[in-house]
Motif scaffolding. Structure first.
Motif, PDB file in Angstrom:
ATOM      1  N   ALA A   8      27.167   5.413  25.339  1.00  0.00           N
ATOM      2  CA  ALA A   8      26.045   5.164  24.433  1.00  0.00           C
ATOM      3  C   ALA A   8      25.295   3.904  24.843  1.00  0.00           C
ATOM      4  N   PHE A   9      26.006   2.861  25.232  1.00  0.00           N
ATOM      5  CA  PHE A   9      25.350   1.606  25.584  1.00  0.00           C
ATOM      6  C   PHE A   9      24.717   1.670  26.974  1.00  0.00           C
ATOM      7  N   ASN A  10      25.167   2.574  27.805  1.00  0.00           N
ATOM      8  CA  ASN A  10      24.540   2.735  29.121  1.00  0.00           C
ATOM      9  C   ASN A  10      23.138   3.316  29.012  1.00  0.00           C
ATOM     10  N   GLN A  11      22.809   3.948  27.873  1.00  0.00           N
ATOM     11  CA  GLN A  11      21.489   4.566  27.688  1.00  0.00           C
ATOM     12  C   GLN A  11      20.444   3.589  27.179  1.00  0.00           C
ATOM     13  N   LEU A  12      20.831   2.340  26.935  1.00  0.00           N
ATOM     14  CA  LEU A  12      19.882   1.368  26.389  1.00  0.00           C
ATOM     15  C   LEU A  12      18.814   1.012  27.410  1.00  0.00           C
ATOM     16  N   ASN A  13      17.587   0.850  26.918  1.00  0.00           N
ATOM     17  CA  ASN A  13      16.497   0.346  27.739  1.00  0.00           C
ATOM     18  C   ASN A  13      15.537  -0.436  26.854  1.00  0.00           C
ATOM     19  N   GLN A  14      14.521  -1.045  27.448  1.00  0.00           N
ATOM     20  CA  GLN A  14      13.627  -1.924  26.700  1.00  0.00           C
ATOM     21  C   GLN A  14      12.837  -1.189  25.627  1.00  0.00           C
ATOM     22  N   SER A  15      12.698   0.119  25.733  1.00  0.00           N
ATOM     23  CA  SER A  15      11.908   0.869  24.751  1.00  0.00           C
ATOM     24  C   SER A  15      12.523   0.843  23.367  1.00  0.00           C
ATOM     25  N   VAL A  16      13.799   0.420  23.271  1.00  0.00           N
ATOM     26  CA  VAL A  16      14.464   0.392  21.970  1.00  0.00           C
ATOM     27  C   VAL A  16      13.899  -0.702  21.075  1.00  0.00           C
ATOM     28  N   TYR A  17      13.344  -1.769  21.648  1.00  0.00           N
ATOM     29  CA  TYR A  17      12.949  -2.912  20.838  1.00  0.00           C
ATOM     30  C   TYR A  17      11.815  -2.611  19.862  1.00  0.00           C
ATOM     31  N   PRO A  18      10.693  -2.064  20.303  1.00  0.00           N
ATOM     32  CA  PRO A  18       9.640  -1.756  19.312  1.00  0.00           C
ATOM     33  C   PRO A  18      10.062  -0.707  18.297  1.00  0.00           C
ATOM     34  N   THR A  19      10.930   0.234  18.685  1.00  0.00           N
ATOM     35  CA  THR A  19      11.359   1.249  17.717  1.00  0.00           C
ATOM     36  C   THR A  19      12.178   0.626  16.598  1.00  0.00           C
ATOM     37  N   LEU A  20      13.052  -0.321  16.946  1.00  0.00           N
ATOM     38  CA  LEU A  20      13.851  -0.981  15.917  1.00  0.00           C
ATOM     39  C   LEU A  20      12.982  -1.828  14.994  1.00  0.00           C
ATOM     40  N   VAL A  21      11.970  -2.480  15.559  1.00  0.00           N
ATOM     41  CA  VAL A  21      11.104  -3.323  14.736  1.00  0.00           C
ATOM     42  C   VAL A  21      10.286  -2.467  13.772  1.00  0.00           C
ATOM     43  N   ILE A  22       9.828  -1.313  14.240  1.00  0.00           N
ATOM     44  CA  ILE A  22       9.105  -0.400  13.348  1.00  0.00           C
ATOM     45  C   ILE A  22      10.029   0.070  12.228  1.00  0.00           C
ATOM     46  N   LEU A  23      11.280   0.341  12.574  1.00  0.00           N
ATOM     47  CA  LEU A  23      12.238   0.782  11.561  1.00  0.00           C
ATOM     48  C   LEU A  23      12.488  -0.328  10.535  1.00  0.00           C
ATOM     49  N   ILE A  24      12.522  -1.579  10.984  1.00  0.00           N
ATOM     50  CA  ILE A  24      12.654  -2.703  10.058  1.00  0.00           C
ATOM     51  C   ILE A  24      11.478  -2.719   9.087  1.00  0.00           C
ATOM     52  N   GLY A  25      10.265  -2.536   9.626  1.00  0.00           N
ATOM     53  CA  GLY A  25       9.073  -2.514   8.772  1.00  0.00           C
ATOM     54  C   GLY A  25       9.116  -1.399   7.755  1.00  0.00           C
ATOM     55  N   PHE A  26       9.487  -0.188   8.198  1.00  0.00           N
ATOM     56  CA  PHE A  26       9.569   0.961   7.288  1.00  0.00           C
ATOM     57  C   PHE A  26      10.580   0.697   6.159  1.00  0.00           C
ATOM     58  N   LEU A  27      11.759   0.180   6.537  1.00  0.00           N
ATOM     59  CA  LEU A  27      12.806  -0.047   5.543  1.00  0.00           C
ATOM     60  C   LEU A  27      12.441  -1.192   4.590  1.00  0.00           C
ATOM     61  N   LEU A  28      11.696  -2.185   5.077  1.00  0.00           N
ATOM     62  CA  LEU A  28      11.222  -3.257   4.196  1.00  0.00           C
ATOM     63  C   LEU A  28      10.234  -2.720   3.166  1.00  0.00           C
ATOM     64  N   ILE A  29       9.365  -1.815   3.601  1.00  0.00           N
ATOM     65  CA  ILE A  29       8.425  -1.191   2.663  1.00  0.00           C
ATOM     66  C   ILE A  29       9.197  -0.433   1.587  1.00  0.00           C
ATOM     67  N   ALA A  30      10.202   0.333   2.022  1.00  0.00           N
ATOM     68  CA  ALA A  30      11.020   1.079   1.061  1.00  0.00           C
ATOM     69  C   ALA A  30      11.742   0.127   0.120  1.00  0.00           C
TER      70      ALA A  30
END
Length: 397
Positions: free
Chosen positions: A133-155
């Motif tokens: 699972a950790f071998n699949q990590l790449n830089q594209s994960v960072y903006p997706t996590l930040v967007i998820l933080i924003g969505f969950l903060l709105i909720a």
């Protein structure tokens, strides 16, 4: 193709019941309820709400927001690596163990997850069981996590506004000057079950833009993941409904700002790090600014020269059926002026079959409330007061 996706979604939904956070959240709510009832009995010699009250607030609105956020994440083409979901679950478990509900807020659990992944990226670290699972990590994960933080903060903001001030019980404290006061502490845990896409599996992207934040052909798997949102706020300077709703609106506004910055960070990766820091600092600022502003206010629930102030009302009690609410002041009973709790009960006993109350409402307007009393009800109206002397156990009206 459609049948394959439907089968995969049903399988992903079933995995929700294998996730440990589902059962941890249930146990956590029951434990919070147990502690609350224990404190209620200590302060007022009676239980105000059932032990299952927090548990009953865990799911309904969380499921609704789970559907909303599932639509947003799936429509946006956001893909979350399995490694990120594993770390979020672990961090949330640790936050739960701290017994501080506010640390279960997604801005903390997801924020810590973001920096853990940032540390692990491109490092030769061997992790048993989860190495693939950790071998699949790449830089594209960072903006997706930040967007998820924003969505969950709105909720989180909307949940605080709509549910944060419902069925919160009062408690007794002693001020710095040694005077008994009443305070309200809202504590909630909401579970948001969300559909997210993770890399891997045998299903190709359903739309051309999938996944937005990755490059190349990616095969996906849908899965339902529980996210916990914790909230805690103490209020003593005003009616709790006003303070909690105002706080929730600010949290929701922060969520919209963070989401906007997160979208832009797709083109400027460094902005993702800055946005997470802003989210953490912003949430801390909202918490402490509310705490400081409330501390500057005079105590709302304390001794009143106008009469006996209602700290709380037990549900389904005679007082509840008469429409009495927290913060109101009972100035007269059956025409007799009352200034103390003992005077209130003496006035009630003059006419045990009927009572007429003169009440000063929270809008400072006087209104009259009357009701026939059944045998014993003059002793058990269901009103909670700030006792003159804060004893080991308080007193219920």
């Amino acid at each position: 193709m459609t049948t394959d996706w439907l089968s995969a979604c049903l399988l992903g939904l079933g995995k929700l019941f294998l996730h440990p956070l589902l059962y941890v959240s249930i146990a956590y709510c029951l434990f919070i309820g147990y502690l609350r009832v224990k404190r209620e009995r200590r302060d007022f010699n009676t239980k105000i709400y059932r032990k299952s009250m927090e548990l009953r607030a865990l799911f309904p609105q969380g499921v609704i927001w789970g559907l909303i956020l599932s639509f947003l994440t799936l429509a946006s083409g956001i893909v979350i690596p399995l490694a990120a979901l594993i770390i979020v679950a672990a961090v949330t478990m640790i936050a739960v163990l701290t017994m501080n509900r506010r640390f279960v807020s997604p801005v903390y659990t997801m924020g810590v997850t973001f920096f853990i992944l940032f540390f692990l990226y491109d490092r030769d670290i061997q992790l048993p069981i989860f190495q693939d699972a950790f071998n699949q990590l790449n830089q594209s994960v960072y903006p997706t996590l930040v967007i998820l933080i924003g969505f969950l903060l709105i909720a989180e903001g909307f949940l605080i506004v709509s549910n944060g001030s419902k069925k919160i019980s009062p408690q007794l404290e002693v001020s710095k000057r040694g005077q008994p006061i009443g305070v309200y502490v809202s504590q909630r845990i909401w579970l948001i079950p969300m559909f997210v896409m993770i890399p891997g599996g045998e299903l190709p992207a359903p739309f051309e833009w999938y996944p937005v934040f990755s490059i190349g052909e990616v095969y996906l798997s849908p899965i339902v993941v529980p996210f916990l949102i914790g909230f805690k706020q103490k209020v003593h300077g005003t009616l709790p409904e006003q303070a909690i709703r105002a706080h929730g609106k600010k949290v929701g506004a922060l969520g919209f700002v963070i989401t906007a910055f997160a979208v832009i960070s797709n083109w400027y990766p460094l902005l993702a790090i800055i946005t997470v820091v802003l989210a953490l600092l912003g949430r801390e600022f909202l918490h402490y600014s509310q705490k400081v502003s409330d501390a500057k206010l005079p105590f709302y629930f304390s001794k009143s020269k106008l009469g006996v102030q209602i700290l709380g009302v037990i549900p389904q009690s005679p007082a509840d059926k008469m429409g009495l609410v927290k913060g109101e002041i009972i100035s007269k009973i059956n025409g007799i002026v009352v200034r103390e709790e003992e005077e209130l009960y003496r006035a009630l006993q003059i006419n045990r079959a009927h009572c007429k109350l003169e009440v000063i409402g929270n809008n400072e307007q006087i209104r009259f409330v009357q009701r026939a009393l059944f045998d014993g009800e003059h002793y058990e109206l269901g009103i909670l007061f700030v006792d003159d002397q804060l004893k080991e156990s308080g007193q219920a009206g």
